[in-house]
Scaffold this motif. Structure first.
Motif, PDB file in Angstrom:
ATOM      1  N   LEU A  46       0.838  -1.204   0.000  1.00 45.40           N
ATOM      2  CA  LEU A  46       0.000   0.000   0.000  1.00 45.40           C
ATOM      3  C   LEU A  46       0.873   1.254   0.000  1.00 45.40           C
ATOM      4  O   LEU A  46       1.868   1.319   0.725  1.00 45.40           O
ATOM      5  CB  LEU A  46      -0.890   0.009   1.249  1.00 45.40           C
ATOM      6  CG  LEU A  46      -1.909  -1.130   1.343  1.00 45.40           C
ATOM      7  CD1 LEU A  46      -2.486  -1.214   2.757  1.00 45.40           C
ATOM      8  CD2 LEU A  46      -3.032  -0.929   0.312  1.00 45.40           C
ATOM      9  N   ASP A  47       0.478   2.236  -0.791  1.00 52.60           N
ATOM     10  CA  ASP A  47       1.157   3.533  -0.750  1.00 52.60           C
ATOM     11  C   ASP A  47       0.725   4.294   0.502  1.00 52.60           C
ATOM     12  O   ASP A  47      -0.439   4.203   0.916  1.00 52.60           O
ATOM     13  CB  ASP A  47       0.784   4.378  -1.977  1.00 52.60           C
ATOM     14  CG  ASP A  47       1.370   3.787  -3.245  1.00 52.60           C
ATOM     15  OD1 ASP A  47       2.471   3.200  -3.167  1.00 52.60           O
ATOM     16  OD2 ASP A  47       0.702   3.886  -4.297  1.00 52.60           O
ATOM     17  N   PHE A  48       1.651   5.050   1.056  1.00 50.63           N
ATOM     18  CA  PHE A  48       1.285   5.857   2.227  1.00 50.63           C
ATOM     19  C   PHE A  48       2.289   6.979   2.411  1.00 50.63           C
ATOM     20  O   PHE A  48       3.450   6.874   1.996  1.00 50.63           O
ATOM     21  CB  PHE A  48       1.210   4.992   3.493  1.00 50.63           C
ATOM     22  CG  PHE A  48       2.498   4.301   3.864  1.00 50.63           C
ATOM     23  CD1 PHE A  48       2.931   3.168   3.170  1.00 50.63           C
ATOM     24  CD2 PHE A  48       3.286   4.770   4.907  1.00 50.63           C
ATOM     25  CE1 PHE A  48       4.124   2.527   3.513  1.00 50.63           C
ATOM     26  CE2 PHE A  48       4.473   4.131   5.256  1.00 50.63           C
ATOM     27  CZ  PHE A  48       4.893   3.015   4.554  1.00 50.63           C
ATOM     28  N   ASP A  49       1.825   8.064   3.018  1.00 50.12           N
ATOM     29  CA  ASP A  49       2.711   9.155   3.398  1.00 50.12           C
ATOM     30  C   ASP A  49       3.134   8.955   4.840  1.00 50.12           C
ATOM     31  O   ASP A  49       2.332   8.526   5.671  1.00 50.12           O
ATOM     32  CB  ASP A  49       1.995  10.509   3.252  1.00 50.12           C
ATOM     33  CG  ASP A  49       1.717  10.828   1.788  1.00 50.12           C
ATOM     34  OD1 ASP A  49       2.571  10.509   0.940  1.00 50.12           O
ATOM     35  OD2 ASP A  49       0.632  11.377   1.503  1.00 50.12           O
ATOM     36  N   ARG A  50       4.399   9.287   5.117  1.00 53.33           N
ATOM     37  CA  ARG A  50       4.903   9.185   6.483  1.00 53.33           C
ATOM     38  C   ARG A  50       4.930  10.587   7.074  1.00 53.33           C
ATOM     39  O   ARG A  50       5.625  11.468   6.584  1.00 53.33           O
ATOM     40  CB  ARG A  50       6.292   8.558   6.487  1.00 53.33           C
ATOM     41  CG  ARG A  50       6.274   7.148   5.921  1.00 53.33           C
ATOM     42  CD  ARG A  50       7.651   6.560   5.709  1.00 53.33           C
ATOM     43  NE  ARG A  50       8.316   6.228   6.966  1.00 53.33           N
ATOM     44  CZ  ARG A  50       9.370   5.397   7.039  1.00 53.33           C
ATOM     45  NH1 ARG A  50       9.868   4.846   5.925  1.00 53.33           N
ATOM     46  NH2 ARG A  50       9.925   5.130   8.190  1.00 53.33           N
ATOM     47  N   SER A  51       4.153  10.785   8.129  1.00 52.82           N
ATOM     48  CA  SER A  51       4.070  12.102   8.752  1.00 52.82           C
ATOM     49  C   SER A  51       4.849  12.095  10.063  1.00 52.82           C
ATOM     50  O   SER A  51       4.458  11.433  11.024  1.00 52.82           O
ATOM     51  CB  SER A  51       2.599  12.453   9.006  1.00 52.82           C
ATOM     52  OG  SER A  51       2.505  13.699   9.638  1.00 52.82           O
ATOM     53  N   PRO A  52       5.980  12.832  10.102  1.00 57.95           N
ATOM     54  CA  PRO A  52       6.813  12.811  11.313  1.00 57.95           C
ATOM     55  C   PRO A  52       6.172  13.583  12.458  1.00 57.95           C
ATOM     56  O   PRO A  52       5.633  14.671  12.264  1.00 57.95           O
ATOM     57  CB  PRO A  52       8.104  13.490  10.856  1.00 57.95           C
ATOM     58  CG  PRO A  52       7.735  14.315   9.680  1.00 57.95           C
ATOM     59  CD  PRO A  52       6.508  13.725   9.052  1.00 57.95           C
ATOM     60  N   VAL A  53       6.228  12.991  13.645  1.00 55.88           N
ATOM     61  CA  VAL A  53       5.616  13.605  14.829  1.00 55.88           C
ATOM     62  C   VAL A  53       6.620  13.554  15.978  1.00 55.88           C
ATOM     63  O   VAL A  53       7.054  12.470  16.364  1.00 55.88           O
ATOM     64  CB  VAL A  53       4.347  12.827  15.256  1.00 55.88           C
ATOM     65  CG1 VAL A  53       3.673  13.502  16.441  1.00 55.88           C
ATOM     66  CG2 VAL A  53       3.385  12.652  14.096  1.00 55.88           C
ATOM     67  N   PRO A  54       6.978  14.710  16.542  1.00 66.44           N
ATOM     68  CA  PRO A  54       7.843  14.665  17.729  1.00 66.44           C
ATOM     69  C   PRO A  54       7.026  14.258  18.959  1.00 66.44           C
ATOM     70  O   PRO A  54       5.795  14.356  18.958  1.00 66.44           O
ATOM     71  CB  PRO A  54       8.341  16.105  17.851  1.00 66.44           C
ATOM     72  CG  PRO A  54       7.338  16.940  17.129  1.00 66.44           C
ATOM     73  CD  PRO A  54       6.671  16.073  16.101  1.00 66.44           C
TER      74      PRO A  54
END
Lengths: 230, 230
Positions: free
Chosen positions: B33-41
């Protein structure tokens, strides 16, 4: 057609103790299959079914013969697909190999040394000779010394069970809501200890003891039918 | 429709390190599956998706939101049954809980203490404050002392991996011939160490190192795409 499970016993044939044979007993019971239990002392294993295997359990099921508890479980799932599954498919079988490796390295390594003299005491004389010689060759020292050295490992026994304990907070069996062969792998080890020694290896309030109790109750209490050595 | 994986990062958003988030990354990749990785501190986790969860990973998949790596894997197998399975059915999912418990008690307990200062060093200042305070409350002493005390556990690290090592003599992945979520559970822990520290925790000729290498190569090398800290 005859269905016979050949399993290891000592002088008292009513007290089978082999962890691997107990896995097969629970597997057959899980499938709801009738079978005869044929007791085999250590020195007779090589003669079973025309020297089919050097190890028990050996299952004869009609004209099929299968040795090794894991292979027996595989065979049973393939031969009796309409009965409750022991693995729940290929993935379950693969993951059960990890449980097997965990049990071997974390439980059998401790009990395998610790129970040596208890097992020796249960055997008939000719088997005692075989057992002492073969095990002393394997361990490279007298049984008495191996047992003494195992005391350190026994101290770590409870800590080694942490993975099982943590998992049991989430589900009653390794198989989830009900048992699978993976449970019987670990059960076999505890049943081995239960039959061979009166030593209490688990605290009564240990969740692992509760799980073992549940396993003893399974399938008409086939595990509990052998009175504890305690 | 947007598919976003929210995952923990430090000051350098290109070096996600959370073992749990890595499990989810590999799971999504396993499903193709395609997905965006959203960085979270750390300090932003509570605001993600209208405070959906206190922990990451969090997956948004269209209008569904799921937190917790194991629950995400379950969700993916249910939502995308035609793509490669992560569990191989209910039994595989149940047995994966044992692998999870093993990883938690045998690997995370060691790395969780040992990597504290490495992780701290990777964080932005406001996250460092949060991390130090929350972890020092949890461990009941300064990070520096926890790391020092972890040295004893690190010595036992290789021995703790014996079950995996023994299993790898039989099959290349915990999932058997190919990987399952059970592999990603353990992978996450080693990837955590790989991203956070230049310390060599495995000998190069360890079969566990070979398995980890195979996992780094999976799914287009998504794990290897983050350069090792070593």
């Amino acid at each position: 057609m005859a269905r016979i499970l050949y399993e290891l016993t000592g002088a008292d044939q009513s007290r089978p103790f082999s962890p691997h044979c107990w896995k097969a007993v629970l597997s057959l019971a899980h499938k709801g299959l009738d079978f005869d239990r044929s007791p085999v002392p250590f020195t007779s294993v090589p003669q079973v079914e025309d020297s089919f295997s050097k190890i028990v359990p050996i299952l004869r099921d009609g004209d099929r013969i299968v040795a090794d508890s894991f292979d027996i479980a595989h065979y049973l799932d393939e031969a009796y697909p309409d009965r409750p599954s022991l693995f729940g498919g290929e993935s379950g079988a693969a993951l059960a190999r990890f449980i097997e490796a965990w049990t071997t390295t974390q439980i059998h390594t401790v009990l395998g040394g610790h129970l040596l003299l208890d097992i020796h005491a249960m055997l008939a004389p000719q088997d005692q000779d075989y057992f002492r010689t073969s095990r002393e060759t394997r361990f490279g020292r007298p049984l008495e010394e191996v047992v003494k050295a195992s005391a350190e490992h026994v101290k770590s026994f409870s800590a080694r069970l942490e993975p099982l304990r943590l998992m049991l907070k989430r589900q009653p069996f390794i198989g989830g809501e009900g048992p699978l062969f993976a449970d019987y792998i670990v059960f076999g080890a505890f049943q081995w200890a239960r039959v061979c020694t009166d030593e209490q290896l688990l605290e009564p309030d240990d969740p692992v003891a509760d799980w073992f109790d549940r396993c003893l109750d399974l399938h008409g209490g086939v595990g509990r039918s052998i009175v504890s050595a305690a």
